[in-house]
Write a protein that holds these residues in place. Structure first.
Motif: not given
Length: 183
Positions: A129-147, A153-160
Motif C-alpha cells: 500500500e505504501v509503494i502504491k501510494t508513493w507510485s501514484i504520488f511520483r507519477g502525478q506530482a508535477g501535474d497537480d496543484s499544490n493542494s 503526501v497525506d495519503n502516503i502518511y496514512r499508508a505509512m
C-alpha cells in the motif's frame, strides 16, 4: 519436447496424488480394523494419546510460525520507522523551505536524489500500500496543484501509519499534513 515433458509431469503428479489418496484410505482401514480387534479401553487410550500428540504438535508448529512472523515484522518495523521518519522530515523541510524567505529552498537536484534513495528503501521495506501510494504520488506530482500534491503526501502518511499498525480512523482528509501546513 516441452509439451511432452509437461504432460509427463502432469501424469506423474496425478499418479502421486492418487497413490497418496489410496495410501490414506488403506491406512484408515488398517487403523479401524486394528481398533476393532483390540480391547475398547486400550483403543480409547490410544485414541486419546494420539489426539493429544497431534494437538500438541499442531499447537507447537502454529506457535512457532506466529512467533517467527512476529520477529520478522519487528525486525522490519525499525527499518520502516527510520525510512518513514526521513520522508516526513524531508517533506516538512521541503514545504517550509518553499514558504519561508529565511531558509534556502531545497534544490531540484536534492529533491531528485531524495526521491531515488527513498524509492530504493521502499522497494525493500515498505508494504504494497505504501509503494502504491508513493507510485501514484511520483507519477502525478508535477501535474497537480499544490493542494492535490499535499493530499497525496497525506495519503502516503496514512499508508505509512497503517503499515506500522496505527489506525487512521477518525482522521479527516489531510489531517496529517495539516499538522505541518495551514493553507
Amino acid at each position: 519436447m516441452k509439451k511432452i515433458q509437461n504432460i509427463f509431469f502432469m501424469i506423474l503428479g496425478i499418479s502421486i496424488i492418487i497413490g497418496m489418496i489410496v495410501a490414506i484410505i488403506y491406512s484408515i482401514k488398517f487403523f479401524i480394523n486394528f481398533f476393532y480387534q483390540i480391547d475398547a479401553t486400550v483403543a480409547a487410550a490410544l485414541i486419546a494419546a494420539s489426539g493429544t500428540i497431534i494437538a500438541t504438535t499442531f499447537t507447537v508448529v502454529i506457535g512457532q510460525n506466529i512467533n517467527k512472523r512476529r520477529e520478522i515484522e519487528e525486525a522490519h518495523r525499525s527499518y520502516k520507522i527510520d525510512i518513514y521518519s526521513k520522508f516526513i522530515d524531508f517533506t516538512i523541510d521541503y514545504v517550509f523551505s518553499q514558504n519561508r524567505n529565511d531558509v534556502e529552498p531545497i534544490s531540484d537536484e536534492e529533491l531528485q536524489k531524495f526521491f531515488i534513495k527513498f524509492s530504493k528503501d521502499l522497494t525493500l521495506w515498505a508494504s504494497p500500500e505504501v509503494i502504491k501510494t508513493w507510485s501514484i504520488f511520483r507519477g502525478q506530482a508535477g501535474d497537480d496543484s499544490n493542494s492535490d500534491t499535499l493530499s497525496k503526501v497525506d495519503n502516503i502518511y496514512r499508508a505509512m501509519r497503517k503499515d506500522l499498525g496505527n489506525s487512521n480512523a477518525g482522521l479527516n482528509n489531510r489531517a496529517l499534513i495539516n499538522l505541518y501546513v495551514n493553507d
